[in-house]
Every structure is written in C-alpha cells, then in structure tokens.
Design an enzyme around this catalytic site. Structure first.
Site, PDB file in Angstrom:
ATOM      1  CG  ASP A   1      -1.764  13.993  -0.958  1.00  0.00           C
ATOM      2  OD1 ASP A   1      -2.556  14.301  -0.048  1.00  0.00           O
ATOM      3  OD2 ASP A   1      -0.699  13.377  -0.763  1.00  0.00           O
TER       4      ASP A   1
ATOM      5  CE  LYS B   1      -4.151  26.452  -5.762  1.00  0.00           C
ATOM      6  NZ  LYS B   1      -3.314  27.011  -4.714  1.00  0.00           N
TER       7      LYS B   1
ATOM      8  CE  LYS C   1      -7.462  11.339  10.572  1.00  0.00           C
ATOM      9  NZ  LYS C   1      -6.215  12.054  10.745  1.00  0.00           N
ATOM     10  CG  PHE C   2      -8.388  11.352   2.628  1.00  0.00           C
ATOM     11  CD1 PHE C   2      -7.727  12.442   3.169  1.00  0.00           C
ATOM     12  CD2 PHE C   2      -8.965  11.476   1.382  1.00  0.00           C
ATOM     13  CE1 PHE C   2      -7.644  13.630   2.481  1.00  0.00           C
ATOM     14  CE2 PHE C   2      -8.874  12.664   0.676  1.00  0.00           C
ATOM     15  CZ  PHE C   2      -8.213  13.739   1.231  1.00  0.00           C
ATOM     16  CD  GLU C   3     -14.037   5.142   1.562  1.00  0.00           C
ATOM     17  OE1 GLU C   3     -13.152   4.403   2.023  1.00  0.00           O
ATOM     18  OE2 GLU C   3     -14.888   4.746   0.762  1.00  0.00           O
TER      19      GLU C   3
ATOM     20  CG  ASP D   1     -12.276  12.305  -1.855  1.00  0.00           C
ATOM     21  OD1 ASP D   1     -11.258  12.594  -2.527  1.00  0.00           O
ATOM     22  OD2 ASP D   1     -12.556  12.863  -0.765  1.00  0.00           O
TER      23      ASP D   1
ATOM     24  CG  ASP E   1       9.140   9.375  -2.672  1.00  0.00           C
ATOM     25  OD1 ASP E   1       8.168   8.717  -3.077  1.00  0.00           O
ATOM     26  OD2 ASP E   1       9.601  10.360  -3.265  1.00  0.00           O
TER      27      ASP E   1
ATOM     28  CD  GLU F   1      -3.110   1.149   1.970  1.00  0.00           C
ATOM     29  OE1 GLU F   1      -3.665   0.035   2.044  1.00  0.00           O
ATOM     30  OE2 GLU F   1      -3.567   2.177   2.506  1.00  0.00           O
TER      31      GLU F   1
HETATM   32  C1  LIG Z   1      -4.777  12.102   1.187  1.00  0.00           C
HETATM   33  S1  LIG Z   1      -3.768  11.064   2.140  1.00  0.00           S
HETATM   34  C2  LIG Z   1      -4.655   9.521   2.175  1.00  0.00           C
HETATM   35  C3  LIG Z   1      -4.175   8.616   3.284  1.00  0.00           C
HETATM   36  C4  LIG Z   1      -4.884   7.265   3.407  1.00  0.00           C
HETATM   37  N1  LIG Z   1      -4.658   6.428   2.240  1.00  0.00           N
HETATM   38  C5  LIG Z   1      -6.368   7.444   3.649  1.00  0.00           C
HETATM   39  O1  LIG Z   1      -7.159   7.135   2.743  1.00  0.00           O
HETATM   40  O2  LIG Z   1      -6.737   7.875   4.760  1.00  0.00           O
HETATM   41  C6  LIG Z   1      -2.403  10.690   1.068  1.00  0.00           C
HETATM   42  C7  LIG Z   1      -1.220  10.097   1.807  1.00  0.00           C
HETATM   43  O3  LIG Z   1      -0.212   9.707   0.888  1.00  0.00           O
HETATM   44  C8  LIG Z   1       1.052  10.004   1.445  1.00  0.00           C
HETATM   45  N2  LIG Z   1       2.010  10.090   0.326  1.00  0.00           N
HETATM   46  C9  LIG Z   1       1.976  10.963  -0.711  1.00  0.00           C
HETATM   47  N3  LIG Z   1       2.985  10.726  -1.562  1.00  0.00           N
HETATM   48  C10 LIG Z   1       3.679   9.662  -1.051  1.00  0.00           C
HETATM   49  C11 LIG Z   1       4.830   8.954  -1.486  1.00  0.00           C
HETATM   50  N4  LIG Z   1       5.478   9.292  -2.612  1.00  0.00           N
HETATM   51  N5  LIG Z   1       5.285   7.938  -0.729  1.00  0.00           N
HETATM   52  C12 LIG Z   1       4.635   7.589   0.424  1.00  0.00           C
HETATM   53  N6  LIG Z   1       3.531   8.223   0.886  1.00  0.00           N
HETATM   54  C13 LIG Z   1       3.064   9.257   0.153  1.00  0.00           C
HETATM   55  C14 LIG Z   1       0.828  11.300   2.207  1.00  0.00           C
HETATM   56  O4  LIG Z   1       1.800  11.510   3.220  1.00  0.00           O
HETATM   57  C15 LIG Z   1      -0.559  11.070   2.788  1.00  0.00           C
HETATM   58  O5  LIG Z   1      -0.516  10.463   4.052  1.00  0.00           O
END
Ligand SMILES: C[S@@+](CC[C@H](N)C(=O)[O-])C[C@H]1O[C@@H](n2cnc3c(N)ncnc32)[C@H](O)[C@@H]1O
Length: 230
Positions: free
Chosen positions: A136, A140, A210-212, A172, A113, A61
């Site tokens: 994310d 923009k 959590k995000f959903e 979403d 990352d 994941e």
């Molecule tokens: C909008 S949040 C969604 C988190 C989770 N999947 C949820 O649905 O609650 C996006 C997550 O992806 C992580 N993220 C973004 N780019 C990443 C990357 N290149 N490697 C690891 N994590 C990353 C961010 O730190 C953030 O926690």
C-alpha cells in the site's frame, strides 16, 4: 493499563483491517485447510521441521493479497519453501483454495501482521528471499509513517535474510519507488543489484499479481527493485 494507554502504545500499522466478507468457498477452505497450512504467530517457527526438509531455501512474501501469484510461484518452484503473510483473511481463504486445487506442499501461511511475525517467529539468517509486491503506497504525507518500506523494516530484514539473501520489491507508484531508493540506497546492509539508484527489468519469475493487473488496466507503470544483503 487503561484502554487509552493500550491504544497509545500500539504501533502505527501499515494496514487498516477491512471488514471484507469471505465467500462460502473461502470460509470452507479456511475450515478445511488452515490446520494443515496455517502458522501460529505466537510461536517461533522451526522452518526445516515445518517443511520436513532441512536445507531447502525459503522465500517469504509480505502482503500476498489474494495469493494467486504466490501459489503460482510455489507451484513453479517445488524445491523452495514459501511462507506467505497477509492480514486480510478472505485473501488467506483464497490462497488456501489455490493450495488445495494445485496440491501444493511447499507453502505455509500466517494470517497476521508481518512486522510481528518477522520479529517474533522468524529466525535470524533463515530466509533466502523476501518479496514485497505492491505494498500500500499511503500517498498522503501524513500517512507516510504507515509505509512498510522503512529503515526499521530494512534493519529487520537484514537480520532475517541469510548471507547474500535478496529483497525484491515491486510498486506501481513512482513516488513509492523513489521512496524505496531513498530508504535503501544509503542502508549499509543492502546493495542494489541493478547498480546505484537503478531498477531491474520486470522478472519473468514474478507472475502478474491481482494488484498489478489492476494497475495495468489503469495504465500505471511498474518499478521492480532487487537488493542483496551485504
Ligand atoms: C495493495 S495490496 C497488494 C497485494 C498483492 N501483493 C498484490 O500485488 O496483488 C497490499 C496488501 O498488503 C497487506 N498488508 C499490508 N500491511 C501488512 C502487514 N503489516 N502484514 C501483512 N500484510 C499486510 C494488505 O492487507 C494488502 O492485502
């Protein structure tokens, strides 16, 4: 190399690291459980040796957030290996707490990352499934280059997935769902399991993230995409 050269050479990232503070219990979980469940992004990962069971399928994941839904999935499927990758360390601390509370053995974590981890640590043809839930959206236009879903990531995941391996994306944000279709429909290495240009119904196997939950409160829709490696 000067500092400016170094900055110019750095890749465009899909995240901006927030300074989020860890709670005392997240910090304690990191100190206590990271040595057991944390993985080193500088080293190639030997999946069968790490999980001490050859032959089990592995789910990876990207961006697990606070990790609660990943912990629920790992608890519900003890026969599978789970690898979680997240850059935000309070979320890593939170997932370690969940792992300890639930007594999970089938999960390991990178605090790094995901793009680097996939490139440097994960063997080709080694993953049964990749999950990317609520990436994310980078709304923009000038930020679209930061989006995780891209032909470059599709090429990488095509190499990392085993034959018939699956890539599950949920978002979403309707424009991001369309962006995923625009990237993946023409990709020669993936087939849409729902049929061309279509989405799958929300699968029961995906716990509410959590995000959903936040999106539901705001009245957002959810789009699930499931592609198979061909
Ligand atoms: C909008 S949040 C969604 C988190 C989770 N999947 C949820 O649905 O609650 C996006 C997550 O992806 C992580 N993220 C973004 N780019 C990443 C990357 N290149 N490697 C690891 N994590 C990353 C961010 O730190 C953030 O926690």
């Amino acid at each position: 190399m000067s500092d400016t050269d170094d900055i110019k050479q750095r890749r465009i990232r899909s995240f901006v690291l927030r300074q989020g503070r860890k709670t005392a219990s997240q910090q304690q979980a990191l100190e206590q459980h990271w040595p057991r469940f944390g993985l080193d992004p500088e080293q190639a990962l030997d999946i069968p040796a790490t999980f001490a069971r050859p032959g089990a399928d592995t789910v990876l994941e990207i961006g697990f957030g606070n990790g609660t839904s990943l912990a629920q999935m790992a608890e519900a499927a003890p026969q599978l290996n789970f690898i979680g990758i997240e850059v935000h360390s309070p979320g890593v601390g939170r997932l370690l707490m969940e792992i300890a509370q639930r007594g999970l053995e089938n999960i390991r974590i990178y605090n790094h990352d995901a793009i680097d981890v996939l490139e440097h640590c994960i063997a080709d043809n080694s993953l049964a499934k990749v999950q990317l839930f609520f990436p994310d959206p980078w709304h923009k236009k000038r930020h679209h280059k930061r989006r995780l879903v891209s032909t470059a990531l599709a090429d990488t995941l095509h190499r990392k997935l085993q034959a018939d391996g699956l890539w599950h994306i949920a978002t979403d944000w309707e424009a991001y769902a369309k962006h995923c279709l625009a990237v993946l429909e023409p990709h020669p290495g993936f087939a849409n399991t729902a049929g061309a240009q279509r989405f799958i119904p929300r699968p029961e196997s995906r716990p509410l993230t959590k995000f959903e939950q936040r999106g539901q409160r705001l009245g957002h829709g959810v789009w699930d995409l499931l592609y198979k490696k061909v």
